[in-house]
Design a protein around this motif. Structure first.
Motif, PDB file in Angstrom:
ATOM      1  N   ASP A 199       0.830  -1.208   0.000  1.00 19.93           N
ATOM      2  CA  ASP A 199       0.000   0.000   0.000  1.00 19.93           C
ATOM      3  C   ASP A 199       0.868   1.262   0.000  1.00 19.93           C
ATOM      4  O   ASP A 199       0.523   2.260  -0.638  1.00 19.93           O
ATOM      5  CB  ASP A 199      -0.916   0.005   1.224  1.00 19.93           C
ATOM      6  N   GLU A 200       1.999   1.221   0.709  1.00 18.82           N
ATOM      7  CA  GLU A 200       2.889   2.386   0.738  1.00 18.82           C
ATOM      8  C   GLU A 200       3.448   2.674  -0.649  1.00 18.82           C
ATOM      9  O   GLU A 200       3.525   3.830  -1.079  1.00 18.82           O
ATOM     10  CB  GLU A 200       4.028   2.129   1.729  1.00 18.82           C
ATOM     11  N   VAL A 201       3.840   1.626  -1.360  1.00 20.03           N
ATOM     12  CA  VAL A 201       4.398   1.788  -2.709  1.00 20.03           C
ATOM     13  C   VAL A 201       3.342   2.327  -3.653  1.00 20.03           C
ATOM     14  O   VAL A 201       3.581   3.283  -4.415  1.00 20.03           O
ATOM     15  CB  VAL A 201       4.956   0.444  -3.214  1.00 20.03           C
ATOM     16  N   ARG A 202       2.167   1.749  -3.628  1.00 22.13           N
ATOM     17  CA  ARG A 202       1.105   2.179  -4.545  1.00 22.13           C
ATOM     18  C   ARG A 202       0.642   3.597  -4.241  1.00 22.13           C
ATOM     19  O   ARG A 202       0.192   4.312  -5.141  1.00 22.13           O
ATOM     20  CB  ARG A 202      -0.064   1.205  -4.471  1.00 22.13           C
ATOM     21  N   SER A 203       0.759   4.037  -2.976  1.00 23.85           N
ATOM     22  CA  SER A 203       0.348   5.397  -2.631  1.00 23.85           C
ATOM     23  C   SER A 203       1.208   6.444  -3.326  1.00 23.85           C
ATOM     24  O   SER A 203       0.796   7.596  -3.461  1.00 23.85           O
ATOM     25  CB  SER A 203       0.410   5.600  -1.108  1.00 23.85           C
ATOM     26  N   LEU A 204       2.403   6.062  -3.763  1.00 26.75           N
ATOM     27  CA  LEU A 204       3.297   6.973  -4.481  1.00 26.75           C
ATOM     28  C   LEU A 204       3.139   6.860  -5.997  1.00 26.75           C
ATOM     29  O   LEU A 204       3.906   7.459  -6.746  1.00 26.75           O
ATOM     30  CB  LEU A 204       4.754   6.685  -4.092  1.00 26.75           C
ATOM     31  N   GLY A 205       2.172   6.064  -6.434  1.00 29.42           N
ATOM     32  CA  GLY A 205       1.944   5.921  -7.868  1.00 29.42           C
ATOM     33  C   GLY A 205       2.843   4.911  -8.539  1.00 29.42           C
ATOM     34  O   GLY A 205       2.955   4.886  -9.775  1.00 29.42           O
ATOM     35  N   ALA A 206       3.512   4.067  -7.746  1.00 30.57           N
ATOM     36  CA  ALA A 206       4.393   3.045  -8.299  1.00 30.57           C
ATOM     37  C   ALA A 206       3.708   1.685  -8.259  1.00 30.57           C
ATOM     38  O   ALA A 206       2.670   1.509  -7.616  1.00 30.57           O
ATOM     39  CB  ALA A 206       5.699   2.998  -7.498  1.00 30.57           C
ATOM     40  N   HIS A 207       4.290   0.738  -8.957  1.00 25.40           N
ATOM     41  CA  HIS A 207       3.792  -0.636  -8.939  1.00 25.40           C
ATOM     42  C   HIS A 207       4.463  -1.402  -7.804  1.00 25.40           C
ATOM     43  O   HIS A 207       5.569  -1.065  -7.380  1.00 25.40           O
ATOM     44  CB  HIS A 207       4.102  -1.335 -10.265  1.00 25.40           C
ATOM     45  N   PHE A 208       3.799  -2.452  -7.336  1.00 27.07           N
ATOM     46  CA  PHE A 208       4.404  -3.321  -6.330  1.00 27.07           C
ATOM     47  C   PHE A 208       4.758  -4.644  -6.986  1.00 27.07           C
ATOM     48  O   PHE A 208       3.946  -5.240  -7.694  1.00 27.07           O
ATOM     49  CB  PHE A 208       3.465  -3.555  -5.148  1.00 27.07           C
ATOM     50  N   LEU A 209       5.984  -5.097  -6.765  1.00 29.22           N
ATOM     51  CA  LEU A 209       6.454  -6.338  -7.379  1.00 29.22           C
ATOM     52  C   LEU A 209       5.880  -7.527  -6.624  1.00 29.22           C
ATOM     53  O   LEU A 209       6.149  -7.711  -5.428  1.00 29.22           O
ATOM     54  CB  LEU A 209       7.983  -6.384  -7.345  1.00 29.22           C
TER      55      LEU A 209
END
Length: 368
Positions: A199-209
């Motif tokens: 959720d932290e990664v996606r909150s920055l507009g990035a994808h999660f591996l």
């Protein structure tokens, strides 16, 4: 209170900038600075004098000051009985320093032991302030090293695809790297074993591996835990298949007091495309996240993959890093001060965590 010149050759930071000398003096402390302590961060001796600090020789600072400030651990020869030493001392690995402090009655306060989950400790959190700088600088360094564009460009000659960036470890440094790489225009993916990381990664507009079924690595104090040998092997195998598809890899994973986990094998690096860049923020004397990375060194591996061991990137931004670290130090001093002198009280939960060894540094009683 004395500010020491850092002894590590690659360290450009200093524990206190001239701009904060007045605030330290307002606490009731006289300030002395070792000659040349700030010059590698572009803070001159004259700037310290103008701010109200005395500029002294190394021996004068060490002999005359009750409290000594540093960034990294000082040489043990600089420790005098009965002093208070404050810095990022890494006591879990620097056991010799801890032993000398105990033997000489030095009270050591190590900011890297700060409980990050306590809201009132946040202004003192030097690891967070320095990690944020490291993550930002890692993304900028990657963009500068990479031979292509980070953002997508549409030109009359055709479209240039954006760079793809993978950030391994999404603590403070990792999230700073993700946010910066995204702002530059790259397509960014993040990965971490902590369950809240997606959720932290996606909150920055990035994808999660997504590596499929994976161990949960949530630890205490906001850190990831160390994985078992079997879990590490499974993680490395899964990552090895995926990292070869990225242009940039930035690794940031650390476990306090432990050797950094190996995330990217030498075989995986050799499988990356020519011109790819790998930056290891965990690179140090005891290893790093990338097999074969060397601290403070840029290597060309395989068919043209650049591997940079960047374990101390805040030093590369010494003025900004010093300003942030100095504010952390000021918050710690403010917390310790009582009636014009720093007092150690191990019943305080913050001090109980950061005081490595207690000794009598003033006429007040200090609990060991």
């Amino acid at each position: 209170m004395g500010v020491l010149r850092e002894s590590a050759a690659a360290e450009r930071r200093v524990a206190l900038p001239p701009g904060l000398v007045g605030k330290v003096r307002a606490l009731g402390l006289a300030v002395a600075v070792e000659r040349g302590a700030g010059e590698r961060a572009w803070f001159s001796d004259s700037a310290y004098r103008e701010a109200g600090a005395a500029v002294l020789t190394a021996e004068e600072v060490i002999d005359s000051c009750d409290t000594l400030l540093c960034v990294g651990p000082p040489a043990v020869s600089r420790l005098r009985p009965g002093r208070l030493l404050i810095g990022l001392l890494d006591p879990l690995r620097n056991t010799d320093l801890v032993a000398v402090c105990a033997a000489r009655g030095v009270t050591a306060v190590s900011l890297d032991l700060l409980p990050r989950t306590l809201s009132r400790a946040q202004p003192m959190d030097a690891l967070t302030s320095q990690a944020a700088i490291a993550g930002y600088k890692a993304a900028v360094l990657a963009a500068d090293t990479y031979g292509g564009y980070f953002p997508m460009l549409v030109t009359a000659a055709g479209t240039v695809r954006p760079a793809t960036v993978l950030v391994l470890g999404t603590g403070v440094a990792g999230l700073a790297a993700i946010g910066t790489a995204r702002r530059i225009g790259a397509i960014v993916t993040g990965y971490d074993i902590r369950p809240e990381a997606a959720d932290e990664v996606r909150s920055l507009g990035a994808h999660f591996l997504d590596l499929g079924p994976a161990p949960h690595g949530g630890g205490t104090g906001g850190y990831a835990r160390a994985l078992s040998a079997g879990e590490r092997a499974a993680q490395q195998d899964a990552l090895q298949e995926r990292v070869v598809g990225f242009d940039i890899i930035i690794t940031t994973a650390r476990v306090p007091g432990r050797t950094p986990p190996l995330l990217v094998t030498a075989e995986a690096v050799k499988g990356m495309r020519p011109g790819s860049v790998v930056i290891d923020l965990a690179a140090g004397a005891d290893g790093g996240n990338v097999e074969g990375s060397v601290p403070d060194t840029s290597l060309i591996v395989g068919d043209g993959v650049t591997v940079i061991g960047a374990g101390n990137l805040p030093s590369a931004m010494a003025p900004a890093a010093t300003a942030a670290y100095g504010r952390n130090i000021l918050a710690v001093l403010t917390h310790l001060m009582q009636d014009g002198a720093p007092v150690i009280d191990r019943s305080d939960e913050i001090q109980a965590a950061i005081v490595v060894h207690g000794a009598a540094t003033t006429d007040r009683e200090i609990t060991a």
